[in-house]
Design a protein around this motif. Structure first.
Motif, short mmCIF file in Angstrom:
data_model
loop_
_atom_site.label_atom_id
_atom_site.label_comp_id
_atom_site.label_asym_id
_atom_site.label_seq_id
_atom_site.Cartn_x
_atom_site.Cartn_y
_atom_site.Cartn_z
N ARG A 109 4.38 -9.20 6.23
CA ARG A 109 3.74 -8.94 4.93
C ARG A 109 3.19 -10.19 4.27
O ARG A 109 3.44 -10.46 3.10
CB ARG A 109 4.74 -8.25 3.99
CG ARG A 109 5.06 -6.86 4.47
CD ARG A 109 5.65 -6.06 3.37
NE ARG A 109 7.07 -6.03 3.42
CZ ARG A 109 7.86 -5.58 2.46
NH1 ARG A 109 7.37 -5.17 1.36
NH2 ARG A 109 9.14 -5.56 2.59
N PRO A 112 -2.93 -10.93 2.79
CA PRO A 112 -4.09 -11.25 3.63
C PRO A 112 -5.22 -11.97 2.89
O PRO A 112 -6.01 -12.67 3.50
CB PRO A 112 -4.56 -9.87 4.12
CG PRO A 112 -3.99 -8.90 3.17
CD PRO A 112 -2.73 -9.49 2.65
N ASP A 113 -5.26 -11.79 1.56
CA ASP A 113 -6.36 -12.41 0.80
C ASP A 113 -6.15 -13.91 0.59
O ASP A 113 -7.08 -14.61 0.21
CB ASP A 113 -6.47 -11.75 -0.58
CG ASP A 113 -6.52 -10.25 -0.47
OD1 ASP A 113 -7.60 -9.72 -0.25
OD2 ASP A 113 -5.45 -9.62 -0.56
N ASN A 119 -0.16 -18.60 0.44
CA ASN A 119 0.97 -17.69 0.65
C ASN A 119 2.29 -18.41 0.42
O ASN A 119 3.18 -17.92 -0.27
CB ASN A 119 0.94 -17.13 2.07
CG ASN A 119 0.28 -15.77 2.15
OD1 ASN A 119 0.87 -14.76 1.80
ND2 ASN A 119 -0.97 -15.75 2.58
N PRO A 156 -7.29 -18.11 6.32
CA PRO A 156 -6.80 -16.88 5.66
C PRO A 156 -5.68 -16.24 6.48
O PRO A 156 -5.75 -16.23 7.71
CB PRO A 156 -8.04 -15.97 5.64
CG PRO A 156 -9.19 -16.88 5.84
CD PRO A 156 -8.72 -18.03 6.67
N SER A 158 -5.07 -13.31 7.01
CA SER A 158 -5.52 -12.15 7.78
C SER A 158 -6.04 -12.55 9.17
O SER A 158 -6.21 -11.70 10.03
CB SER A 158 -6.63 -11.42 7.01
OG SER A 158 -7.66 -12.33 6.68
N GLU A 159 -6.31 -13.85 9.35
CA GLU A 159 -6.89 -14.28 10.63
C GLU A 159 -5.87 -14.92 11.56
O GLU A 159 -6.24 -15.52 12.58
CB GLU A 159 -8.04 -15.27 10.36
CG GLU A 159 -9.21 -14.61 9.64
CD GLU A 159 -10.30 -15.60 9.27
OE1 GLU A 159 -10.27 -16.75 9.76
OE2 GLU A 159 -11.17 -15.22 8.47
N ALA A 165 1.51 -15.94 12.30
CA ALA A 165 1.90 -15.24 11.07
C ALA A 165 3.42 -15.27 10.89
O ALA A 165 3.93 -15.45 9.78
CB ALA A 165 1.40 -13.80 11.11
N ARG B 9 -9.30 -8.63 -4.66
CA ARG B 9 -9.08 -7.87 -3.41
C ARG B 9 -9.88 -6.55 -3.40
O ARG B 9 -10.54 -6.24 -2.40
CB ARG B 9 -7.58 -7.60 -3.24
CG ARG B 9 -7.21 -6.83 -2.01
CD ARG B 9 -5.68 -6.74 -1.93
NE ARG B 9 -5.23 -5.85 -0.88
CZ ARG B 9 -5.19 -6.16 0.40
NH1 ARG B 9 -5.57 -7.36 0.78
NH2 ARG B 9 -4.79 -5.31 1.30
N LEU B 13 -12.45 -5.26 -0.48
CA LEU B 13 -12.19 -4.09 0.36
C LEU B 13 -13.16 -2.94 0.07
O LEU B 13 -13.58 -2.25 0.99
CB LEU B 13 -10.74 -3.61 0.16
CG LEU B 13 -9.65 -4.58 0.61
CD1 LEU B 13 -8.28 -3.96 0.40
CD2 LEU B 13 -9.82 -4.95 2.07
N SER B 197 1.19 -6.40 -2.10
CA SER B 197 1.39 -7.76 -2.62
C SER B 197 2.36 -7.75 -3.80
O SER B 197 3.23 -8.62 -3.91
CB SER B 197 0.06 -8.35 -3.12
OG SER B 197 -0.94 -8.09 -2.20
#
Lengths: 248, 288
Positions: A109, A112-113, A119, A156, A158-159, A165, B9, B13, B197
């Motif tokens: 979790r 991702p942004d 993070n 990021p 997400s990548e 991760a 976000r 999206l 989140s």
């Protein structure tokens, strides 16, 4: 070591001195319309203890860890952290307790942004540290380096690959220097070369007093880092101890 | 910075949903502002028309000459408004007013001498936007025997304008409700995108206020986009709209729309506040 000066907020020193860090008494958990996932689990851990939670698929490992991370509440029984019964604490105390926990969920979790660095920094700031202070930034960078993801700090989330991760998720939990680390299969997606690096970092933090609960199905980890374990089967603690007969 | 990224976000999206919501919001805000402005401008005009009248207060025929000036002063003190026209009309004034249209009649009355004095209705004219009890107050003035009033001369037009006002109020309420419902629905959808989140940050010990910031900023961003677009629409669409309106009735021409440009920034602010409030409201229970 820059990280040594940054301590997570932990208002529990008096309770900690008593020694009881974590206590589960007859804890059961069931979900609506489903059989019990956990059945009358009893566990006690003191400050600095290490515990493997071992068991097959559906044994209840992840459910147990979610309860310990305060993500869910037991259906029956009592769960205490730092001497506080979680079903009786005020929201403010619960927030303080959560700030002293480092949690690596099985599905990681990451947000991702945000970038890797963001993070980790956000986790640190929510533990009560200003993530934009120079000291905190150094601490974040140092933690990412220790996990071997320092070069990914601007990427990021997400990548990231699965292994990357996972290392970031562990960094995010450790950066706040928690009193308790709860990690659900934290090495499942790692290349072998990283598994031992990560375990070294976790073991060192444990030696410095961080209570550690680690769910794993990797027997090699249990074999190399000999620690007590609790074996779950069908939602019950089948065996508890530190001998190879129990854990392996 | 992290919070702003989290807040944006939904734009990453579902950019088109956010953009369409902002455009819809812009038009709803602009129409709402138009109706509000219309209401604020038309209401005083209608009130003015409903109280605009001319009172003719007739003076006791036996009262001495020049009495009309004294009575006019008394009425002026009684009504107390500078904007009301009060004028005493004596024998001379009456004949001067009569002569242009009826010169023969004016000459005949004049030829009667003292006998004609009794025929001339000396009076005081009171004209303008009068208080509701003006008629009673003038009637109570010493020396006044009777009163004629032009009250209700705009009655038919007034009824029509009041109906327009009522309709515009209903429309405004409907638009406001549609705007809030649309924003609230968008806020609920956006909250789903933030759920993961927020759940994680709650586990890290985040304060509920902190958890509300990203959804609130999300709502604020849509509100700000809609509000600013509404400002642009208002600035360019407004003058033409009111030009057309002015052609409908002379009443509309009398409205003061010069200050209506100030509504532009107000539309933007309303958009920002509505967006932030609905973004916040959409997650109040989830973030608690």
């Amino acid at each position: 070591m820059p990280g040594a000066e940054v301590r997570a907020a932990g208002p529990f020193s008096r309770k900690e001195k008593i020694g009881q860090m974590l206590h589960l008494s007859a804890v059961s958990k069931s979900y609506l319309g489903q059989p019990r996932v956990l059945e009358a689990v009893d566990l006690q851990l003191k400050r600095g203890d290490f515990l493997y939670v071992i068991g097959g698929s559906g044994a209840g490992k992840s459910t147990l860890l979610r309860l310990l991370a305060t993500e869910e509440s037991p259906t029956s029984g009592h769960l205490s952290l730092f001497g506080y019964r979680l079903d009786q604490v005020s929201p403010t105390t619960l927030r303080s307790i959560r700030r002293s926990i480092g949690y690596v969920p099985q599905n990681l979790r990451l947000i991702p942004d945000l970038s890797v660095q963001e993070n980790v920094a956000l986790s640190l700031s929510l533990a009560g540290k200003k993530s934009f202070s120079g000291e905190s930034r150094l601490h974040v960078a140092h933690t990412l380096d220790r996990m071997g993801v320092g070069h990914l700090k601007d990427k990021p989330a997400s990548e990231l690959s699965g292994g990357e991760a996972q290392r970031v998720a562990i960094a995010r939990a450790l950066v706040r220097q928690p009193e308790i680390l709860i990690a659900d299969e934290p090495t499942g997606a790692q290349d072998p070369e990283y598994i031992w690096t990560l375990m070294d970092v976790i073991a060192k933090a444990n030696l410095q007093g961080m209570t550690t609960i680690l769910a794993t199905h990797d027997r090699e980890i249990v074999r190399r880092f000999r620690k007590p374990c609790a074996v779950l089967k069908g939602g019950r603690v089948l065996l508890e101890g530190r001998s190879p007969q129990v854990c392996l | 910075m992290s919070l702003i990224r989290l807040a944006l976000r939904p734009w990453r999206l579902t950019p088109w949903s956010q953009a369409f919501s902002a455009v819809a919001m812009a038009f709803l805000l602009t129409l709402g502002a138009f109706l509000l402005r219309f209401e604020f401008q038309l209401r005083p005009t209608v009130q003015k028309l409903s109280r605009d009248q001319v009172l003719t207060a007739f003076i006791e025929p036996s009262s001495p000459a020049g009495e009309e000036s004294r009575i006019a002063d008394q009425i002026r003190v009684s009504l107390g408004s500078k904007d009301i026209e009060i004028r005493g009309v004596g024998e001379k004034g009456f004949l001067e007013a009569l002569r242009p249209n009826y010169p023969g009649l004016a000459n005949e009355i004049e030829s009667l001498g003292d006998e004609g004095r009794d025929l001339i209705p000396r009076h005081v004219l009171v004209a303008g936007v009068l208080p509701a009890d003006a008629e009673a107050r003038v009637k109570a003035t010493t020396g006044i025997v009777s009163i004629d009033s032009t009250r209700n001369r705009y009655q038919q037009s007034l009824a029509a304008f009041q109906a327009v006002l009522r309709i515009s109020r209903w429309m405004f309420a409907g638009l406001a409700l549609a705007l809030l419902c649309g924003l609230f629905q968008l806020g609920r959808l956006n909250a789903q995108m933030h759920a993961e989140s927020l759940q994680l940050m709650r586990l890290w010990g985040a304060h509920p206020v902190f958890l509300r910031i990203p959804p609130m900023l999300s709502g604020l961003s849509v509100g700000a986009a809609g509000g600013l677009l509404g400002w642009v629409i208002w600035s360019f669409g407004f003058p033409g709209l009111f030009d057309q309106l002015a052609k409908l009735s002379i009443v509309f021409q009398g409205m003061d729309f010069a200050r209506a440009q100030a509504m532009g920034p107000m539309i933007a602010v309303a958009g920002i506040l509505a967006g932030a409030a609905t973004g916040l409201a959409a997650v109040l229970r989830k973030a608690g």
